[in-house]
Design a protein around this motif. Structure first.
Motif, PDB file in Angstrom:
ATOM      1  N   VAL A   5      74.050  93.387   0.596  1.00 13.45           N
ATOM      2  CA  VAL A   5      75.501  93.366   0.287  1.00 13.45           C
ATOM      3  C   VAL A   5      76.061  93.719  -1.226  1.00 13.45           C
ATOM      4  CG1 VAL A   5      76.180  91.940   2.220  1.00 13.45           C
ATOM      5  CG2 VAL A   5      75.348  90.952   0.127  1.00 13.45           C
ATOM      6  N   GLY A   6      74.720  94.049  -1.886  1.00 13.42           N
ATOM      7  CA  GLY A   6      74.773  94.432  -3.368  1.00 13.42           C
ATOM      8  C   GLY A   6      76.083  95.570  -3.743  1.00 13.42           C
TER       9      GLY A   6
ATOM     10  N   ASP B 259      70.987  88.586  -5.026  1.00 19.97           N
ATOM     11  CA  ASP B 259      72.342  89.121  -5.720  1.00 19.97           C
ATOM     12  C   ASP B 259      73.028  87.830  -6.275  1.00 19.97           C
ATOM     13  OD1 ASP B 259      71.845  91.772  -4.897  1.00 19.97           O
ATOM     14  OD2 ASP B 259      72.992  91.428  -3.247  1.00 19.97           O
ATOM     15  N   GLY B 260      73.353  88.028  -7.462  1.00 16.84           N
ATOM     16  CA  GLY B 260      74.056  86.890  -8.089  1.00 16.84           C
ATOM     17  C   GLY B 260      74.568  87.182  -9.584  1.00 16.84           C
ATOM     18  N   TYR B 261      74.473  85.880 -10.362  1.00 14.38           N
ATOM     19  CA  TYR B 261      74.935  86.077 -11.711  1.00 14.38           C
ATOM     20  C   TYR B 261      74.132  85.488 -12.711  1.00 14.38           C
ATOM     21  CZ  TYR B 261      79.519  87.241  -9.700  1.00 14.38           C
ATOM     22  OH  TYR B 261      80.501  88.190  -9.126  1.00 14.38           O
ATOM     23  N   ALA B 262      73.530  86.276 -13.686  1.00 15.51           N
ATOM     24  CA  ALA B 262      72.586  85.816 -14.635  1.00 15.51           C
ATOM     25  C   ALA B 262      73.679  84.955 -15.688  1.00 15.51           C
ATOM     26  CB  ALA B 262      72.093  87.038 -15.224  1.00 15.51           C
TER      27      ALA B 262
ATOM     28  N   GLU C 121      76.641  84.150  -3.130  1.00 11.04           N
ATOM     29  CA  GLU C 121      77.426  83.441  -2.177  1.00 11.04           C
ATOM     30  C   GLU C 121      78.042  82.036  -2.501  1.00 11.04           C
ATOM     31  OE1 GLU C 121      74.504  84.752  -2.026  1.00 11.04           O
ATOM     32  OE2 GLU C 121      74.087  85.463  -0.094  1.00 11.04           O
ATOM     33  N   LEU C 122      77.534  81.501  -3.700  1.00 12.90           N
ATOM     34  CA  LEU C 122      78.004  80.265  -4.213  1.00 12.90           C
ATOM     35  C   LEU C 122      78.954  80.415  -5.222  1.00 12.90           C
ATOM     36  CD1 LEU C 122      74.607  78.459  -4.704  1.00 12.90           C
ATOM     37  CD2 LEU C 122      76.201  78.407  -2.761  1.00 12.90           C
TER      38      LEU C 122
END
Lengths: 418, 418
Positions: A260-261, B55-58, B116-117
Motif C-alpha cells: 500500500v506504499g 510503511d510509516g513516519y520517521a 496504520e496507526l
C-alpha cells in the motif's frame, strides 16, 4: 480497500485460467527432467526374440528325459552363441549350444540349462556337456512378448523424465522425445532501492536478490526464466516493462510494487493494460499483498518484494500454474502430516506458511520451523525443504502437535491442493 | 573363484580411495544445483544502514511523549522517502518524514510509527501526521547488523545451491560463485548384442539402454557424463576404450563384461592396466558381479549389464564416490525406516535391494516394492523413488514389518552409510 480472499480460493482462481502449453522434440540425451508431451508406447514386443535369461546350454529338452545323477546325459557342444550373435544352423537333438545371458535361442532348441548345473567334459577330442537332471520343455527361455506386448503403454504423458524413463525410452528406440516446451517466465523486479548483484552498495539501497531466487525457483519448477532486471518504482517504467514482457512471456512475475506504499504502481499497471484482476490480497502470511491478473492467456503474478513472501508466493501460485502448462497431473506441492518438533507460539490471524525442515525418525515424519529468530534469516532460506501450514484463526501450536506440511523438494507433487 | 564381500565392506573400500575434486567459478545464474567449493561469508552487516521495516513516519520519539487518544500530537510532514532514496536534511523534533518499507531512517529520527496507526491531516495548506500514542525510542527501526554481522558464515562449503542459497549469494554481491567442478564420468557399455538407440533391431540384439540410464543417474548425482558408446565384447576393444577413457575421466563406469560368461573381459583389462582391484563380487542382489578398481587416482567401476543391477550398482557405489569428489558431506543415500505395504516373500541369501515406492500416510512412512512381477518391469524402473534394503540371511518379510529404505530422490543425503 482491498479484500483478502482465502488461499484456496486464490489458487482456484489462478488454476481456472490454466492451460496446457506447447510441445517440442529434444534428443534423449537432453530429456532428463523434462515432461513427456505424449503417452509413450512399446515399439516392439519384449523380448522380441526368444532369449536365454542365464549363461547355460541351449538344448532339446527331450534329450534329457532319462537324465539323472546316476545316468547323466552327454550332449555334444557344437558351438557358442554370445549375446548379440545368432546361431545359424538348426540344432540336432543330441547337440547343445553354449549360450550366454541375453542371446537368442538357436532354432530347434526348446530349453536352457544353467551353466552351474552342468559340467563340460571332453571325449575323443570333442566337447560335451554333462546333464544330470531332466529339463522341461520351455525351461529358462524368455519368450517373445513375455515382458511386454508391442503397443503397451510405457510411460504416461505428463511424467517427469528420470533415469528409469530414459532407460525405457532407449530400449524402445526413442532417440527424439516429445516434451512440453518450458514455459517462459519473465521476472521483473520493481524497486528504486534495488542494485544489481555486481554493483557496490549505496546507502538506502540493497541488492536485488529476488530476481535470482525466482530464477532458481522457476528452473526447479521446470520453467525457463527470462530476467528483465530491475525497474524503478514508477508507473511508466513498470508499465513499459510489463508491456514488453507480454511479447515473449507465458507468465510474468513482478516482485515489489504491490503493497500500500505510495510508490506501488502495479495495480494501476494492470488496470491500464486491461488485465482481468483475479485477486489483489490473500488471507495469508507472509505474502498477503500477492496479486494475480490475466491478459491474452498470459498470467501476471504480482509477488511481494519481501524475500520470504516472494518465495512462498511463487511456490503457492506460480508453480502450479507453470506445472499445469507443462501438462503435469500433479501440479501442487505434496502435502503430508508431520509432528511439530518445537513450539510455534505466534498467533495466526491468517493462514500462515512457515518455512521448515522436515526430517524422518523411526518411520515418523517430524518438522521444525526454521528462522523464527531474526538471526536465523539466512538458514531459513537455505535449509527450508518444506512449509508448515497453520490455519488462520488459530493460536500457537505446541511441540508434538500434528501439522500439515508442504514439501518443496519432492518430485512427485500432488494432484489436488487439499 | 570370486569371493563375495559384504556391501558395507565394498562401499568402504571405494570410499577409502575417495578424494576431493577441483574447483571453478560460475556466474550466479548458472549456479543452481552446483556444490559450493568454499565457505561463503557475509560481505556487509545486514541491514547495513538503519532502515524502516514498515510503511510509516520517521519521527523523534520524544515528540510523542504526551500523545494520547484525547490529546493527539501533530507533526509536520516535510517529505517522503522511498526505498532506495535518502533523506538529506536532518529532521527537526516537530517534523516527520513519510517513509516506505526498507528505506533508510533520516538523520535525527529515532523511531517509526506504522502508517496504520496514524492519520494525515491538512492544516493551513500544510500536511501533518496525527499521532495518538507514545512511541518509544528505537521503535520500528531495523538497526545496522541486527540480522547479521559482516564476516558471519552464510553457507558452508559442500552445500548444494538451491533457491535460498542463490538469494543469499545475491544479497551479498557474489555474482561469481566458487563451485566444485563436475567430475567427468566416462560411460562404456560393453556387449556385442548392443545397438545404438537410433539403429533398427536385429535378431539377437537389443538397444543400449544402460548408457542413457547411467547418463541420467550421473546428471542427477551432479557429475558430467561422457558417453563413449558401446564396445564389442572383446578384450582388445574393451582395453582400448578404458585406456582412452583414462585420459579424460575422473571415474570410468563400464556396464556388462563382468559376469562369468566366456565373453567377459573386464577382469583381464584391469589386470593388464595394472589397476588395483578393490573387489569383484559383492554379497548383494541384484548386482553381485559388481567390481571396482583404482588406477592413477581414477576409479573404475564395473557394473552389471543387467539394467536393474546396473542402476543399483551406480547408486550404491558410484554416487557416493562422485559426491565425495564434489566435497559434499552427505555422500550417501538417506536411509529411513518405513512400514512395508505388501508382503515380500522371496528369501534373501544376500542383502537384497528392492526397487520401491515410498509414500506418506498420516505422518508415517510406507513403502511398497514395485516390479515384483515380470509384467511390471517398466513401472519398476519409472516409479522407483527408493530401495528397500533386506538384510542377507533373512526369509520373506510380511506386510506391516518395518524395513530400511534408501531414498533415491532426496537432496539431503546422509553422512554415513549406516
Amino acid at each position: 480497500m482491498r479484500k483478502p480472499i482465502k488461499v484456496e480460493e486464490a489458487i482456484e482462481r489462478v488454476m481456472n485460467e490454466s492451460m496446457e502449453g506447447e510441445r517440442e522434440y529434444v534428443s534423449l540425451e537432453e530429456s532428463y527432467g523434462r515432461v513427456l508431451a505424449e503417452d509413450m508406447k512399446a515399439t516392439t514386443d519384449v523380448p522380441w526374440f526368444d532369449r536365454s535369461p542365464y549363461d547355460g546350454y541351449a538344448i532339446f529338452a527331450e534329450a534329457t528325459q532319462n537324465a539323472s545323477t546316476n545316468s547323466p546325459v552327454l550332449l555334444e557342444v557344437v558351438g557358442t552363441v554370445g549375446a548379440g550373435s545368432v546361431w545359424e544352423e538348426p540344432l540336432k537333438p543330441n547337440q547343445a549350444v553354449k549360450i550366454m545371458t541375453g542371446a537368442a535361442i538357436p532354432d530347434g532348441a526348446n530349453a536352457v540349462i544353467m551353466v552351474e548345473l552342468t559340467k563340460e567334459v571332453v571325449k575323443d577330442g570333442k566337447a560335451y556337456v554333462q546333464i544330470k537332471r531332466k529339463v522341461s520343455k520351455g525351461e529358462n527361455i524368455s519368450r517373445i512378448g513375455e515382458d511386454m506386448l508391442k503397443g503397451s503403454l510405457l510411460v504416461e504423458k505428463g511424467t517427469v523424465i528420470n533415469p528409469g524413463v530414459v532407460a525405457i525410452l532407449a530400449t524402445f528406440g526413442y532417440h527424439r522425445v516429445p516434451v512440453m516446451k518450458k514455459p517462459k517466465v519473465v521476472i521483473i523486479a520493481t524497486g528504486s532501492e534495488l542494485l544489481n548483484v555486481y554493483e557496490p552498495l549505496e546507502k538506502g539501497k540493497i541488492r536485488n536478490s529476488n530476481s535470482y531466487m525466482l530464477q532458481t525457483q522457476i528452473l526447479r519448477a521446470g520453467g525457463e526464466p527470462v530476467v528483465f532486471g530491475k525497474v524503478k518504482d514508477t508507473f511508466q517504467e513498470t508499465y513499459e516493462a510489463v508491456t514488453k514482457a507480454m511479447e515473449e512471456a507465458n507468465i510474468i512475475v513482478t516482485t515489489g510494487g504491490v503493497s500500500v506504499g505510495d510508490f506501488d504502481f502495479l495495480p494501476k499497471v494492470y488496470e491500464k493494460l486491461g488485465a482481468k484482476l483475479l485477486f489483489n490480497k490473500v488471507a495469508m502470511r507472509p505474502g498477503s499483498v500477492t496479486s494475480a491478473a490475466v491478459l491474452d492467456q498470459k498470467m501476471l503474478f504480482g509477488l511481494s518484494g519481501n524475500p520470504s513472501a516472494c518465495y512462498v508466493g511463487f511456490e503457492l501460485f506460480v508453480r502450479p500454474y507453470l506445472k499445469a502448462m507443462l501438462g503435469q497431473k500433479n501440479c501442487y506441492l505434496k502435502k503430508v502430516q508431520a509432528v511439530l518438533k518445537k513450539d510455534f507460539t505466534k498467533a495466526n490471524p491468517f493462514t500462515r506458511f512457515v518455512r521448515a525442515k522436515l526430517s524422518y525418525d523411526d518411520g515418523m515424519l517430524q518438522v521444525e520451523p526454521i528462522g523464527k529468530d531474526k538471526s536465523n534469516i539466512v538458514s531459513s532460506l537455505i535449509e527450508a525443504n518444506s512449509l508448515i501450514v497453520l490455519p488462520g484463526g488459530t493460536r500457537g501450536f505446541q511441540e508434538g502437535t500434528k501439522v500439515d506440511v508442504l514439501l518443496l523438494e519432492d518430485e512427485q507433487g500432488a494432484r489436488n491442493w487439499q
